[in-house]
Structure formats: structure tokens, C-alpha cells
Design a protein around this motif. Structure first.
Motif, PDB file in Angstrom:
ATOM      1  N   ARG A 166       0.462 -11.349  -5.162  1.00 49.24           N
ATOM      2  CA  ARG A 166       0.224 -12.364  -6.280  1.00 49.24           C
ATOM      3  C   ARG A 166       1.228 -13.857  -5.426  1.00 49.24           C
ATOM      4  O   ARG A 166       1.062 -13.379  -4.138  1.00 49.24           O
ATOM      5  CB  ARG A 166       1.003 -12.043  -7.650  1.00 49.24           C
ATOM      6  CG  ARG A 166       0.499 -10.659  -8.697  1.00 49.24           C
ATOM      7  CD  ARG A 166       2.232  -9.922  -9.461  1.00 49.24           C
ATOM      8  NE  ARG A 166       1.682  -8.593 -10.089  1.00 49.24           N
ATOM      9  CZ  ARG A 166       2.664  -7.772  -9.810  1.00 49.24           C
ATOM     10  NH1 ARG A 166       3.508  -7.662  -9.261  1.00 49.24           N
ATOM     11  NH2 ARG A 166       2.066  -7.232 -10.261  1.00 49.24           N
ATOM     12  N   PRO A 167       0.671 -14.579  -6.818  1.00 50.14           N
ATOM     13  CA  PRO A 167       1.352 -15.625  -5.827  1.00 50.14           C
ATOM     14  C   PRO A 167       2.647 -15.816  -5.422  1.00 50.14           C
ATOM     15  O   PRO A 167       3.214 -16.239  -3.914  1.00 50.14           O
ATOM     16  CB  PRO A 167       1.159 -16.601  -6.435  1.00 50.14           C
ATOM     17  CG  PRO A 167       0.166 -17.133  -7.278  1.00 50.14           C
ATOM     18  CD  PRO A 167       0.343 -15.206  -7.563  1.00 50.14           C
ATOM     19  N   TYR A 216      -1.536 -12.081   9.685  1.00 48.00           N
ATOM     20  CA  TYR A 216      -0.341 -10.519   9.362  1.00 48.00           C
ATOM     21  C   TYR A 216       0.743 -10.394   9.245  1.00 48.00           C
ATOM     22  O   TYR A 216       1.433 -10.232   8.754  1.00 48.00           O
ATOM     23  CB  TYR A 216      -1.236  -8.669   9.827  1.00 48.00           C
ATOM     24  CG  TYR A 216      -2.522  -8.959   9.399  1.00 48.00           C
ATOM     25  CD1 TYR A 216      -3.135  -8.439   8.365  1.00 48.00           C
ATOM     26  CD2 TYR A 216      -2.977  -9.077  10.514  1.00 48.00           C
ATOM     27  CE1 TYR A 216      -4.301  -8.784   7.502  1.00 48.00           C
ATOM     28  CE2 TYR A 216      -5.131  -8.581  10.352  1.00 48.00           C
ATOM     29  CZ  TYR A 216      -5.236  -8.488   9.065  1.00 48.00           C
ATOM     30  OH  TYR A 216      -6.969  -8.778   8.594  1.00 48.00           O
ATOM     31  N   LEU A 217       1.637 -10.895  10.415  1.00 45.82           N
ATOM     32  CA  LEU A 217       2.756 -11.445  10.505  1.00 45.82           C
ATOM     33  C   LEU A 217       3.371 -12.245   9.134  1.00 45.82           C
ATOM     34  O   LEU A 217       3.842 -11.981   9.199  1.00 45.82           O
ATOM     35  CB  LEU A 217       3.376 -11.828  11.889  1.00 45.82           C
ATOM     36  CG  LEU A 217       4.992 -12.138  12.207  1.00 45.82           C
ATOM     37  CD1 LEU A 217       5.408 -11.259  12.323  1.00 45.82           C
ATOM     38  CD2 LEU A 217       4.839 -13.242  13.420  1.00 45.82           C
ATOM     39  N   ASN A 218       2.101 -12.949   8.598  1.00 44.01           N
ATOM     40  CA  ASN A 218       2.809 -13.955   7.955  1.00 44.01           C
ATOM     41  C   ASN A 218       3.011 -13.244   6.559  1.00 44.01           C
ATOM     42  O   ASN A 218       3.982 -13.408   5.890  1.00 44.01           O
ATOM     43  CB  ASN A 218       2.420 -15.041   7.506  1.00 44.01           C
ATOM     44  CG  ASN A 218       1.933 -15.956   8.731  1.00 44.01           C
ATOM     45  OD1 ASN A 218       2.905 -16.235   9.681  1.00 44.01           O
ATOM     46  ND2 ASN A 218       1.014 -16.891   8.930  1.00 44.01           N
ATOM     47  N   ASN A 255       6.273 -10.940   6.869  1.00 43.77           N
ATOM     48  CA  ASN A 255       6.949 -12.262   6.404  1.00 43.77           C
ATOM     49  C   ASN A 255       7.612 -12.512   4.989  1.00 43.77           C
ATOM     50  O   ASN A 255       8.732 -12.805   3.887  1.00 43.77           O
ATOM     51  CB  ASN A 255       7.038 -13.265   7.416  1.00 43.77           C
ATOM     52  CG  ASN A 255       7.520 -13.367   8.895  1.00 43.77           C
ATOM     53  OD1 ASN A 255       8.301 -12.547   8.688  1.00 43.77           O
ATOM     54  ND2 ASN A 255       7.130 -13.483   9.353  1.00 43.77           N
ATOM     55  N   ASN A 256       6.685 -12.557   4.258  1.00 42.44           N
ATOM     56  CA  ASN A 256       6.629 -13.130   2.889  1.00 42.44           C
ATOM     57  C   ASN A 256       6.863 -11.994   2.105  1.00 42.44           C
ATOM     58  O   ASN A 256       7.358 -11.864   1.163  1.00 42.44           O
ATOM     59  CB  ASN A 256       4.984 -13.289   2.485  1.00 42.44           C
ATOM     60  CG  ASN A 256       4.120 -15.310   2.906  1.00 42.44           C
ATOM     61  OD1 ASN A 256       5.109 -15.595   3.813  1.00 42.44           O
ATOM     62  ND2 ASN A 256       3.314 -15.136   3.462  1.00 42.44           N
ATOM     63  N   GLY A 274      10.416 -11.529   2.440  1.00 42.68           N
ATOM     64  CA  GLY A 274      10.867 -12.456   1.523  1.00 42.68           C
ATOM     65  C   GLY A 274      11.353 -12.187   0.247  1.00 42.68           C
ATOM     66  O   GLY A 274      11.821 -12.103  -0.964  1.00 42.68           O
ATOM     67  N   PHE A 275      10.049 -11.715  -0.530  1.00 45.43           N
ATOM     68  CA  PHE A 275       9.989 -11.720  -2.021  1.00 45.43           C
ATOM     69  C   PHE A 275      10.956 -10.260  -2.292  1.00 45.43           C
ATOM     70  O   PHE A 275      11.934 -10.362  -3.580  1.00 45.43           O
ATOM     71  CB  PHE A 275       8.919 -10.768  -2.488  1.00 45.43           C
ATOM     72  CG  PHE A 275       8.685 -10.031  -3.495  1.00 45.43           C
ATOM     73  CD1 PHE A 275       8.370 -11.344  -4.957  1.00 45.43           C
ATOM     74  CD2 PHE A 275       8.681  -8.821  -3.500  1.00 45.43           C
ATOM     75  CE1 PHE A 275       8.938 -10.093  -5.794  1.00 45.43           C
ATOM     76  CE2 PHE A 275       8.564  -8.115  -5.356  1.00 45.43           C
ATOM     77  CZ  PHE A 275       8.865  -8.943  -6.663  1.00 45.43           C
ATOM     78  N   ILE A 276      11.083  -9.289  -1.194  1.00 45.12           N
ATOM     79  CA  ILE A 276      12.223  -8.121  -1.633  1.00 45.12           C
ATOM     80  C   ILE A 276      13.483  -8.144  -1.393  1.00 45.12           C
ATOM     81  O   ILE A 276      13.950  -8.400  -2.198  1.00 45.12           O
ATOM     82  CB  ILE A 276      11.773  -6.869  -0.486  1.00 45.12           C
ATOM     83  CG1 ILE A 276      10.211  -6.337  -0.892  1.00 45.12           C
ATOM     84  CG2 ILE A 276      12.804  -6.128  -0.389  1.00 45.12           C
ATOM     85  CD1 ILE A 276       9.634  -5.287   0.351  1.00 45.12           C
TER      86      ILE A 276
END
Length: 411
Positions: free
Chosen positions: A218-219, A274-276, A279-280, A283-285
Motif C-alpha cells: 500500500r502507499p 530493494y534496499l529502499n 527501509n520503507n 519505517g512503517f513498522i
């Protein structure tokens, strides 16, 4: 002059060398107190896991334990978790050198070997790479290599070029179900590429991962649990859950699988997308308002009865293990956050609240995991994969002491 064979050969050489691109670039100051806790945990783990040998029947694998009744629940070799028990035995053996653990692992590997030909499951990475892959890393043998290659071949048969994904669950012909957990099985395919030079395994893994980014996320960088594709057109028919609270919710272990899986994708390809992605997801977690202060997530980030919802130690252990690899690749500020969070999780999981007292919990290391909450199965119980990733995370923490990158990886 036909350049195609030369180009393909060059690409293959690059592919085989790609894991070297994602090199550890950060160093960390380890906590002596936590290292001491980990060393004690490993000794306790050896004693705990030797309890299973006397409880299991000849063809059984441990699954969970119910403290209220004292019942050990087991499975056969075809259950998706069957590889975690021998894999954990081998990882504990590497730390303690207790030969009894190695003997038990060898016994279980013999029982598990037949699953190399199982084409009815996507979980061969869990089943075979966490077990035979670990054994092969500790002591490479032709027999282990053969099992792993056959397992990779079996897994590859589940790939559909139309959907660009590996089928997770067999279902009716009009459905093609793919779950986020499947990201964890791609590591086996990368191993097969390096072992054989066959680029097709690599292409399957990358194609599956790319479509997972496109259709599972999701976004806000949270993941659906299940995507149902049209097998004839490749179109997405449904985005839903099976083990989470709702189709729109963020099932905690699913977020952990994605974090771990895309960290592996970066390691194996060196591709920054894939690193991005990893990381994303991190960040969500880590920035989620429903993540408790002790970093042990509720079974679903959107569970309706937070803060009274059950915690999931298995999700926490997977997250810790993933962060202890991701911190070696990320930018310095992010890396320190990942490292600190993983250390905090390990401390909490090592506390009496989550870690079993010696001789209790049926032999399992951790308490308070959640398997399938909506189905009412394996809720607030120990689970083999919680133990596996807890042990792996502790090993990864110790490996950072000397920046021993090969010890961080499982290949």
C-alpha cells in the motif's frame, strides 16, 4: 559475430558476484551485557532443545506446546514449519558444539529429505533452506547440495510467467493465491543460481519480488497478506488477508516477512530499489503508533482491542533478525536506529516475560507467539519459527562484534 552467448555469460558472472555488492558498511558498538545474555540464552537453548528428543516419536516434528494442558503438538515433514526445528538445532550447535544437538538434527534431516520433491508447497525455502541450507553452510556436503537443488527445482515449478509470481496456496483453477510470506522462499532460488550458474532461478526470484512490490504494498508501505491473481491474464482479482484482522489491516508477521525478504533481495542483487523497499517497510513498522514501547508487536497492527491484543514474539524475532542485517546496509542514521531496535527486542525476548525458564514450555525457547488468530489456532503459544529467528538474531548480533559478514548470512 553472435554476442548473445557472451552477454549472457557476462550477466551470469555479474549475478553470481552480486552478493558482494551489498557489503556491510556500518560498524556498531555491541553491549557487553547483551552479549552475556545471548551466551546464556544459547546455553539454555541447548538444554531446552534436547528436551524434544525424548518427546518426539520417530516421524514427528515439534509444532507448538500448550502450557495449560502440557500437550506437545507435532506435525509431519510436510508441514511448512518442518525445517525450523533442525535448523535451530544446527544453529545452537554452532554456538555450543553439543554433539547431541547435531545428532538430533541429522536424524531430522533424514526425515525431511523427501520434501525436496514436494511441488505442492511454496514453503520449500522455510522447509529446506532453513534446514539443509544451514547444514550445508556449517559442513558442505554433496548430499546437502543435491537436496537443495532439487528443492529449488520443485519451488520453481510453482512460478507462473503470466502472473510473474510463485503460487503460494493451491486453490480452485480461477484463483492464483500469493502471500507475502513467499518472499522468504526466494533465498533458496538465489542459492541455486550461485550453485549452478542457472540464471532462471534468479529471474524467477526478481520477477516475484517486483510484482510483490507492485501488488502487495500500500502507499503507507504496509502489506496485504494475500493477493489473488487471475492465472490466465495476470490481473489482480483481490487483495485480502487470511491471518490478519482485516483485508485493510497490517498483520504483524506479514510485515516482518516483507522486511526480511526485501533485505535478502538487496543482499543478493545489490539493487537499491530493494534496499529502499526494506527501509520503507522498516519505517512503517518502527514508526507505527501501535508498536509498543518494548517493540514486541501486537499480532496485527490494527487489532481492534489494542492494548489488550495478544503480542507476537515470532514477529518480533523476525524483525530483529532482519534489522540486524539491514543495519549493515542502510545509511548511518537509519542503521543505528535499526541496530538499537534489534538490541531492544533481543533484551525483551530474553526477559522472563518471553523467554522460557529452563525445563519448561515443552522445550521451546520463547513464549507468546500467534500463529493464526482468526482461525483460533496457535494463539499465545510457543512456535518453532519464533525460536528459529530468535536464535538467528542472536547469532547475527554476535557476528557484528567482529563484522563477520558471512556469519550474518545464511548461504
Amino acid at each position: 559475430m553472435n554476442l548473445k552467448p557472451l552477454i549472457c555469460a557476462a550477466l551470469l558472472l555479474i549475478t553470481i558476484a552480486l552478493p558482494g555488492i551489498a557489503q556491510q558498511k556500518n560498524k556498531f558498538k555491541l553491549q557487553p551485557a547483551l552479549l552475556a545474555i545471548i551466551n546464556k540464552n544459547m546455553a539454555d537453548a541447548g538444554a531446552q532443545y534436547k528436551m524434544f528428543a525424548g518427546e518426539l516419536k520417530a516421524d514427528e516434528f515439534p509444532k507448538t506446546f500448550y502450557p495449560a494442558t502440557g500437550k506437545l503438538e507435532t506435525s509431519n515433514s510436510g508441514w511448512w514449519c518442518s525445517g525450523f526445528y533442525p535448523g535451530t538445532l544446527l544453529n545452537i550447535y554452532q554456538e555450543t558444539r553439543d554433539k547431541a544437538l547435531m545428532q538430533e538434527a541429522a536424524r531430522m534431516l533424514k526425515l525431511l529429505a523427501k520434501e525436496q520433491y514436494n511441488t505442492h508447497t511454496h514453503d520449500l525455502g522455510f522447509m529446506m533452506y532453513c534446514s539443509f541450507g544451514t547444514a550445508n553452510r556449517l559442513a558442505p556436503l554433496a548430499a546437502y547440495r543435491a537436496v537443495l537443488l532439487n528443492s529449488a527445482k520443485s519451488l520453481a515449478t510453482r512460478f507462473n510467467p503470466t502472473t510473474g509470481t510463485i503460487r503460494s496456496w493451491d486453490s480452485k483453477p480461477s484463483d492464483y493465491l500469493v502471500i507475502i510470506d513467499n518472499m522468504m522462499n526466494l533465498e533458496l532460488l538465489f542459492w541455486a543460481t550461485k550453485a549452478t550458474g542457472d540464471f532462471s532461478y534468479y529471474k524467477i526470484a526478481v520477477t516475484h519480488a517486483d510484482n510483490t512490490i507492485k501488488n502487495h504494498y500500500r502507499p503507507d508501505h504496509s502489506s496485504y497478506h494475500v493477493v489473488n491473481y487471475n492465472p490466465e491474464t495476470g490481473a489482480v482479482q483481490q487483495q485480502k488477508t487470511a491471518q490478519g484482522f482485516a483485508d485493510s489491516s497490517a498483520w504483524a508477521r506479514g510485515q516482518a516477512w516483507g522486511l526480511y525478504g526485501f533485505t535478502v533481495m538487496y543482499r543478493e542483487t545489490g539493487d537499491k530499489k530493494y534496499l529502499n523497499q526494506a527501509n520503507n517497510i522498516a519505517g512503517f513498522i518502527l514508526n507505527n503508533p501501535n508498536l509498543p514501547a518494548d517493540k514486541i508487536p501486537y499480532w496485527d497492527f490494527n487489532a481492534p482491542n489494542i492494548p489488550d491484543a495478544p503480542r507476537d514474539a515470532s514477529a518480533a524475532a523476525i524483525i530483529a533478525s532482519a534489522l540486524l542485517e539491514l543495519c549493515t546496509y542502510a545509511d548511518k542514521a537509519q542503521a543505528q536506529t535499526y541496530f538499537n531496535t534489534a538490541a531492544s527486542i533481543l533484551k525483551t525476548l530474553s526477559s522472563p516475560q518471553y523467554k522460557s525458564a529452563p525445563g519448561t514450555n515443552g522445550g521451546f525457547l520463547l513464549k507468546h507467539s500467534v500463529g493464526h488468530f482468526p482461525a483460533g489456532t496457535e494463539v499465545d503459544v510457543p512456535l518453532t519459527y519464533a525460536d528459529y529467528y530468535f536464535v538467528e538474531a542472536m547469532k547475527r548480533y554476535k557476528a557484528l562484534q567482529a563484522n563477520k559478514e558471512p556469519a550474518i548470512k545464511n548461504n
